[in-house]
Design a protein around this motif. Sequence first.
Motif: not given
Length: 236
Positions: A105-106, A123-131, A145-152, A185-188
């Motif tokens: 999970t995130d 850390p290299i945090v990976c994110v990405g959507e499915t098809r 959502g992944q960025l907001e939940g996964s980034l430290p 860029r906006e989120v990170a």
Amino acid sequence: MKKLIAGNWKMNGLAAAAAEIEALGAKLTEADRAKADVLVCPPATLVSVLEPKARAAGIALGGQDCHEKECGAHTGCISAEMLADAGATYVIVGHSERRADFGETDAAVKAKAEAAQRAGLMPIVCVGETRDEREAGRAEAVVRGQLEGSLPEGEFVVAYEPVWAIGTGLVPEEADIAAMHRLMREVAGPGVRLLYGGSVKPANAKAILGLDDVDGALVGGASLKAEDFYGIISAA
Ligand code: PEP
């Protein structure tokens, strides 16, 4: 920003793969090194094996995953401290194959990223959507959502890897990569390296790496052979 070209060997490579590190080191020129940091993330069993050759070649090493705890009763797991001890300086967390195969999970990815920082790894945090998510017009919402939940907090690298582009030969439209990197860029925030990953090859690397806010690449299949990987590095 100096580019980061990172190779993810996944579950590929035996000790003989040290020859690829040596071959890659022989190709890298001072000009290449000035333009790009080069990272290889081999299976964890190879980090200490490859370390002397990688150090001599100026190639950084990373893990492909880590446990959130430093040590303890977690059979089969590897901590960030163990990777650092073996010679790694980076670790990939939240790769889509880990998210899909192991239900990460995130929140779990964030805990791993924090563990990496605790051990002194980047850390290299990976994110990405499915098809399906992209076709439903939800790609940016999913990645946000992944960025907001996964980034430290603190320092990290982010890799945007659309799940449908990994290992398939499919690559998003350049405008879609650029739009996602704008969002990242906006989120990170400024100063964070933002990588693109998903079927990067020598033939498409220059165009992808030339897009705004693309600060490097995370490369799977094309990182296994020094010649292909060098083709991507030299495109940077
Ligand atoms: C990856 O697994 O991180 C990846 C980008 O793979 P490939 O380059 O093979 O699509």
